[in-house]
Design an enzyme around this catalytic site. Structure first.
Site, PDB file in Angstrom:
ATOM      1  N   ASN A  43      44.459  80.826  48.030  1.00 45.29           N
ATOM      2  CA  ASN A  43      45.433  79.741  47.976  1.00 45.29           C
ATOM      3  C   ASN A  43      45.023  78.688  46.946  1.00 45.29           C
ATOM      4  O   ASN A  43      43.836  78.441  46.722  1.00 45.29           O
ATOM      5  CB  ASN A  43      45.702  79.126  49.360  1.00 45.29           C
ATOM      6  CG  ASN A  43      44.460  78.691  50.107  1.00 45.29           C
ATOM      7  OD1 ASN A  43      43.378  79.191  49.890  1.00 45.29           O
ATOM      8  ND2 ASN A  43      44.637  77.742  51.011  1.00 45.29           N
ATOM      9  N   GLU A  45      46.035  74.868  46.041  1.00 41.83           N
ATOM     10  CA  GLU A  45      46.796  73.680  46.442  1.00 41.83           C
ATOM     11  C   GLU A  45      46.977  72.725  45.267  1.00 41.83           C
ATOM     12  O   GLU A  45      46.411  72.925  44.190  1.00 41.83           O
ATOM     13  CB  GLU A  45      46.091  73.011  47.627  1.00 41.83           C
ATOM     14  CG  GLU A  45      46.063  73.950  48.826  1.00 41.83           C
ATOM     15  CD  GLU A  45      45.489  73.336  50.094  1.00 41.83           C
ATOM     16  OE1 GLU A  45      44.836  72.280  50.022  1.00 41.83           O
ATOM     17  OE2 GLU A  45      45.697  73.946  51.168  1.00 41.83           O
ATOM     18  N   CYS A  54      50.307  80.216  48.185  1.00 41.48           N
ATOM     19  CA  CYS A  54      49.555  80.941  49.205  1.00 41.48           C
ATOM     20  C   CYS A  54      48.698  82.037  48.566  1.00 41.48           C
ATOM     21  O   CYS A  54      48.999  82.526  47.461  1.00 41.48           O
ATOM     22  CB  CYS A  54      50.514  81.603  50.198  1.00 41.48           C
ATOM     23  SG  CYS A  54      51.293  80.460  51.345  1.00 41.48           S
ATOM     24  N   GLU A  56      48.498  85.125  49.420  1.00 45.25           N
ATOM     25  CA  GLU A  56      49.262  86.372  49.259  1.00 45.25           C
ATOM     26  C   GLU A  56      50.050  86.347  47.950  1.00 45.25           C
ATOM     27  O   GLU A  56      50.129  87.346  47.229  1.00 45.25           O
ATOM     28  CB  GLU A  56      50.251  86.548  50.419  1.00 45.25           C
ATOM     29  CG  GLU A  56      49.622  86.674  51.788  1.00 45.25           C
ATOM     30  CD  GLU A  56      49.408  85.344  52.501  1.00 45.25           C
ATOM     31  OE1 GLU A  56      49.121  84.334  51.825  1.00 45.25           O
ATOM     32  OE2 GLU A  56      49.519  85.312  53.726  1.00 45.25           O
ATOM     33  N   CYS A  87      52.816  83.606  56.083  1.00 44.48           N
ATOM     34  CA  CYS A  87      53.964  82.740  56.382  1.00 44.48           C
ATOM     35  C   CYS A  87      55.257  83.529  56.115  1.00 44.48           C
ATOM     36  O   CYS A  87      55.238  84.600  55.502  1.00 44.48           O
ATOM     37  CB  CYS A  87      53.908  81.458  55.543  1.00 44.48           C
ATOM     38  SG  CYS A  87      54.277  81.701  53.801  1.00 44.48           S
ATOM     39  N   CYS A  90      55.898  84.416  52.522  1.00 44.69           N
ATOM     40  CA  CYS A  90      55.017  85.471  52.004  1.00 44.69           C
ATOM     41  C   CYS A  90      55.390  86.838  52.563  1.00 44.69           C
ATOM     42  O   CYS A  90      55.258  87.851  51.872  1.00 44.69           O
ATOM     43  CB  CYS A  90      53.550  85.134  52.263  1.00 44.69           C
ATOM     44  SG  CYS A  90      52.940  83.945  51.050  1.00 44.69           S
TER      45      CYS A  90
HETATM   46  N1  THU Z   1      48.158  79.649  53.419  1.00 42.06           N
HETATM   47  C1  THU Z   1      47.995  80.838  52.747  1.00 42.06           C
HETATM   48  O1  THU Z   1      47.414  80.883  51.661  1.00 42.06           O
HETATM   49  N2  THU Z   1      48.486  81.963  53.329  1.00 42.06           N
HETATM   50  C2  THU Z   1      49.079  82.011  54.539  1.00 42.06           C
HETATM   51  O2  THU Z   1      49.492  83.073  54.988  1.00 42.06           O
HETATM   52  C3  THU Z   1      49.257  80.796  55.339  1.00 42.06           C
HETATM   53  C4  THU Z   1      48.843  79.534  54.676  1.00 42.06           C
HETATM   54  C5  THU Z   1      47.593  78.444  52.805  1.00 42.06           C
HETATM   55  C6  THU Z   1      48.592  77.446  52.289  1.00 42.06           C
HETATM   56  C7  THU Z   1      47.781  76.175  52.300  1.00 42.06           C
HETATM   57  O3  THU Z   1      47.033  76.081  51.100  1.00 42.06           O
HETATM   58  C8  THU Z   1      46.812  76.365  53.454  1.00 42.06           C
HETATM   59  O4  THU Z   1      46.837  77.750  53.765  1.00 42.06           O
HETATM   60  C9  THU Z   1      47.150  75.561  54.690  1.00 42.06           C
HETATM   61  O5  THU Z   1      48.439  75.801  55.099  1.00 42.06           O
END
Ligand code: THU
Length: 132
Positions: A43, A45, A54, A56, A87, A90
């Protein structure tokens, strides 16, 4: 080492490179393609929160950049009391490059804990009739 062990190890390594200073929740992902190759992502941010991506999504982007389009397995890993699942957005992204047997593996930092057919996590994804 089995292919799934390698998939886990690669996702684990990608997770270490996650950029998650705001949530402090690092996620790693690895996809195994129909050609047998593995692509990873973490991920990413952003201070403008909605701009984040994300793990994925990053792994899928790496796969596409390498010219591959079919996911057989995808594994995500995070440190959480509860196993995390992809999520909703994704799941739709995975669906785009799935086949009818695509499996989603959920892991903590010690290994795979559960595996689900994508169709079980997303039984009614958006209209595949539009797919070319
Ligand atoms: N996140 C992912 O990378 N994949 C997921 O399936 C769920 C959430 C990340 C997004 C964000 O950077 C952090 O997790 C917190 O939500």
């Amino acid at each position: 080492m089995s292919t799934l062990d390698i998939l886990f190890k690669k996702a684990f390594e990608a997770r270490n490179n996650a950029y998650a200073p705001y949530s402090e929740f690092k996620v790693g992902a690895a996809v195994l393609t129909a050609k047998g190759n593995i692509y990873t992502g973490a991920n990413v941010e952003n201070v403008s929160y909605p701009c984040g991506t994300c793990a994925e999504q990053s792994a899928i982007a790496a796969m596409i950049g390498a010219g591959e389009y079919e996911i057989c397995d995808i594994l995500i890993t995070a440190s959480s009391q509860n196993l995390i699942t992809p999520c909703g957005a994704c799941l739709q992204r995975i669906l785009e490059f799935s086949n009818k047997n695509t499996i989603v593996h959920l892991s903590d930092l010690s290994g795979i804990k559960k595996s689900y057919p994508l169709t079980e996590l997303l039984p009614h994804g958006f209209n595949q009739d539009l797919k070319k």
